[in-house]
Design a protein around this motif. Structure first.
Motif, short mmCIF file in Angstrom:
data_model
loop_
_atom_site.label_atom_id
_atom_site.label_comp_id
_atom_site.label_asym_id
_atom_site.label_seq_id
_atom_site.Cartn_x
_atom_site.Cartn_y
_atom_site.Cartn_z
N ARG A 26 1.08 -1.32 -0.02
CA ARG A 26 -0.06 0.17 0.29
C ARG A 26 0.94 1.32 0.05
O ARG A 26 1.85 1.42 0.79
N VAL A 27 0.51 2.14 -1.02
CA VAL A 27 1.14 3.37 -0.83
C VAL A 27 0.03 4.57 -0.19
O VAL A 27 -1.03 4.71 -0.88
N LEU A 28 0.48 5.43 0.56
CA LEU A 28 -0.43 6.50 1.11
C LEU A 28 -0.13 7.65 0.83
O LEU A 28 1.00 8.14 0.42
N ILE A 29 -1.37 8.41 0.47
CA ILE A 29 -1.07 9.98 -0.15
C ILE A 29 -1.95 10.91 1.14
O ILE A 29 -3.01 10.53 0.89
N ASP A 30 -1.69 11.79 1.51
CA ASP A 30 -2.35 12.59 2.30
C ASP A 30 -2.97 14.06 1.30
O ASP A 30 -2.15 14.20 0.35
N GLY A 31 -4.03 14.22 1.57
CA GLY A 31 -4.94 15.36 0.67
C GLY A 31 -5.55 16.31 1.73
O GLY A 31 -5.35 16.08 2.95
N PRO A 32 -5.95 17.53 1.15
CA PRO A 32 -6.69 18.33 2.01
C PRO A 32 -8.11 18.26 2.29
O PRO A 32 -8.53 17.22 2.04
N PRO A 33 -8.46 18.83 3.42
CA PRO A 33 -9.83 18.42 3.92
C PRO A 33 -11.00 19.21 2.96
O PRO A 33 -10.58 19.95 1.86
N VAL A 34 -12.13 18.83 3.00
CA VAL A 34 -13.23 19.13 2.57
C VAL A 34 -13.48 20.54 3.09
O VAL A 34 -13.25 21.03 4.23
N SER A 35 -13.82 21.46 2.28
CA SER A 35 -14.44 22.77 2.40
C SER A 35 -16.09 22.94 1.97
O SER A 35 -16.33 22.43 0.90
N VAL A 36 -16.86 23.83 2.71
CA VAL A 36 -18.16 24.08 2.26
C VAL A 36 -18.59 25.38 2.07
O VAL A 36 -18.36 26.26 3.05
N SER A 37 -18.84 25.59 0.91
CA SER A 37 -19.34 27.05 0.61
C SER A 37 -20.87 27.33 0.03
O SER A 37 -21.38 26.10 0.12
N GLY A 38 -20.99 28.31 -0.40
CA GLY A 38 -22.40 28.61 -1.19
C GLY A 38 -22.40 27.62 -2.30
O GLY A 38 -23.71 27.42 -2.72
N ASP A 39 -21.48 27.08 -3.02
CA ASP A 39 -21.53 26.23 -3.92
C ASP A 39 -21.59 24.66 -3.41
O ASP A 39 -21.68 24.04 -4.30
N GLY A 40 -21.75 24.39 -2.40
CA GLY A 40 -21.62 23.14 -1.85
C GLY A 40 -20.21 22.75 -1.35
O GLY A 40 -19.32 23.33 -1.18
N SER A 41 -20.12 21.26 -1.36
CA SER A 41 -19.00 20.54 -0.70
C SER A 41 -17.79 20.66 -2.04
O SER A 41 -18.09 20.35 -3.07
N SER A 42 -16.67 20.66 -1.50
CA SER A 42 -15.34 20.43 -2.38
C SER A 42 -15.24 19.30 -2.50
O SER A 42 -13.95 18.73 -2.94
N ALA A 43 -15.93 18.01 -1.89
CA ALA A 43 -15.45 16.76 -1.84
C ALA A 43 -14.94 16.15 -3.19
O ALA A 43 -13.77 15.40 -3.32
N LEU A 44 -15.76 16.38 -4.29
CA LEU A 44 -15.16 15.73 -5.72
C LEU A 44 -14.12 16.36 -6.20
O LEU A 44 -13.44 15.69 -6.81
N SER A 45 -13.85 17.73 -5.80
CA SER A 45 -12.65 18.42 -6.34
C SER A 45 -11.39 17.84 -5.67
O SER A 45 -10.61 17.46 -6.26
N VAL A 46 -11.57 17.48 -4.48
CA VAL A 46 -10.47 16.82 -3.69
C VAL A 46 -10.18 15.33 -4.26
O VAL A 46 -9.18 14.92 -4.28
N ALA A 47 -11.33 14.83 -4.37
CA ALA A 47 -11.17 13.48 -4.96
C ALA A 47 -10.39 13.38 -6.35
O ALA A 47 -9.47 12.45 -6.30
N ARG A 48 -10.71 14.33 -7.13
CA ARG A 48 -9.99 14.24 -8.51
C ARG A 48 -8.62 14.63 -8.25
O ARG A 48 -7.91 14.12 -8.95
N GLU A 49 -8.35 15.51 -7.22
CA GLU A 49 -6.75 15.94 -7.12
C GLU A 49 -6.16 14.75 -6.34
O GLU A 49 -4.97 14.41 -6.97
N LEU A 50 -6.54 13.87 -5.73
CA LEU A 50 -6.23 12.82 -5.23
C LEU A 50 -5.80 11.44 -6.12
O LEU A 50 -5.07 10.85 -6.21
N ILE A 51 -7.09 11.58 -7.14
CA ILE A 51 -6.63 10.65 -7.98
C ILE A 51 -5.73 10.70 -8.74
O ILE A 51 -4.96 9.89 -9.25
N GLU A 52 -5.50 11.92 -9.46
CA GLU A 52 -4.28 12.19 -10.07
C GLU A 52 -2.91 12.15 -9.38
O GLU A 52 -2.14 11.76 -10.03
N ARG A 53 -2.74 12.75 -8.00
CA ARG A 53 -1.67 12.33 -7.26
C ARG A 53 -1.21 10.94 -7.23
O ARG A 53 -0.13 10.52 -7.09
N ALA A 54 -2.60 10.24 -7.21
CA ALA A 54 -2.28 8.72 -6.80
C ALA A 54 -1.84 8.04 -7.91
O ALA A 54 -0.91 7.12 -7.89
#
Length: 325
Positions: A26-54
């Protein structure tokens, strides 16, 4: 395969060979937390970033393990993402799956609420109930087929009872009482809050305006639990109440049709004896016929398990609002 766990105070990804034993290589990669704004959650943007880094990490790991320079990077067989707020703060999770799949080189993608990946990590696919307590708090009782009972996870404004954000809010409420001269017993919490946030009059401006307010509140929970471990009476009361509330949430998720098996996971379970003792006592009182089991793994392990199931064809369709495929 790639498992991703996204929460309010941080995120992690685990890249793991599909043909190896669970946890092997297993290879582990740390990423940022979720933020929540008027546009909703950043969860899927964080997911895309982690996929690319992974993908980059997997290629680098393969080369470091003896792969030939310039060789084709390992292919991602499947991606599974467990994230907070998917069911309530992302308008339509399934619309993002195609873009996430593209980022993963065309791999199939499963999105799950954090309670589901916590369940898969803690019980390893067995039926029962699991409560996940980090920045927020949510429980899921399921057999992963027909029974799906969610309790909690509605956010720190009016739920997430017993979570780190809840503890932080209760700590700040007590600190404000001390500042206003209404509760001299909370002077230690006032001092801790001022050390972390500065003078009390600045707190509204610091907290109400932040997209990561939940994470900031959760950060203060560490101060509350630390004071509880030192015997501060108000902090002990807050942490004990948190443990009781989390037990109530977990028991409520034990659907009558499920085995009386339960577990708790998340960082708050490492916050000290005031929390854990109250949690266990309340669970035993409320569900005397149920057993608390030691979690087999963490939510990230659950994401990896889900990725493996997707890769071998064990998850062919979604089950909204818990799982999107």
């Amino acid at each position: 395969m790639l498992g991703i766990d996204i929460g309010g105070t941080g995120s992690r990804a685990a890249v793991e060979p599909l043909d190896g034993a669970f946890g092997e290589g297993r290879v582990l990669i740390d990423g940022p937390p979720v933020s929540v704004s008027g546009d909703g959650s950043s969860a899927l943007s964080v997911a895309r970033e982690l996929i690319e880094r992974a993908r980059g990490a997997a290629a680098g790991h393969a080369a470091g393990a003896g792969g030939a320079p310039g060789a084709t990077a390992p292919r991602i067989a499947a991606v599974a993402i467990g994230a907070t707020g998917l069911a309530s703060l992302v308008a339509n999770p399934v619309t993002s799956i195609a873009a996430l799949s593209d980022a993963a080189g065309g791999a199939p993608v499963a999105l799950a609420i954090d309670a589901l990946t916590a369940h898969l990590g803690a019980l390893g696919g067995a039926p029962g109930a699991v409560v996940a307590v980090g920045t927020g708090a949510i429980a899921l009782g399921t057999d992963l087929r027909e029974i799906w009972r969610r309790v909690g996870g509605w956010g720190h404004l009016y739920d997430d009872r017993g979570s780190a954000a809840w503890i932080g809010i209760e700590g700040l409420k007590a600190a404000i009482m001390a500042h206003d001269g209404l509760d001299r017993g909370a002077s230690a919490l006032l001092s801790a809050a001022e050390s972390r946030f500065g003078p009390a009059p600045t707190w509204p401006g610091q907290l109400y305006t932040r997209d990561d307010r939940g994470a900031v509140l959760a950060g203060f929970a560490a101060d509350v639990s630390g004071l509880a471990e030192l015997g501060d009476a108000v902090s002990v009361r807050i942490m004990s109440t948190a443990g009781t509330l989390v037990a109530e949430t977990l028991v409520a998720a034990l659907d009558p049709a499920l085995p009386r098996r339960a577990a708790g996971v998340g960082g708050v379970f490492a916050s000290g004896k005031a929390f854990t003792e109250a949690f266990r006592a309340a669970f035993a009182r409320l569900a005397p016929d149920a057993s608390l089991v030691t979690p087999a793994g963490a939510p990230l392990d659950g994401s990896v398990r889900l990725a493996r199931l997707v890769a071998i064809g064990g998850v062919r369709e979604g089950h909204p609002p818990f799982l999107w495929r």
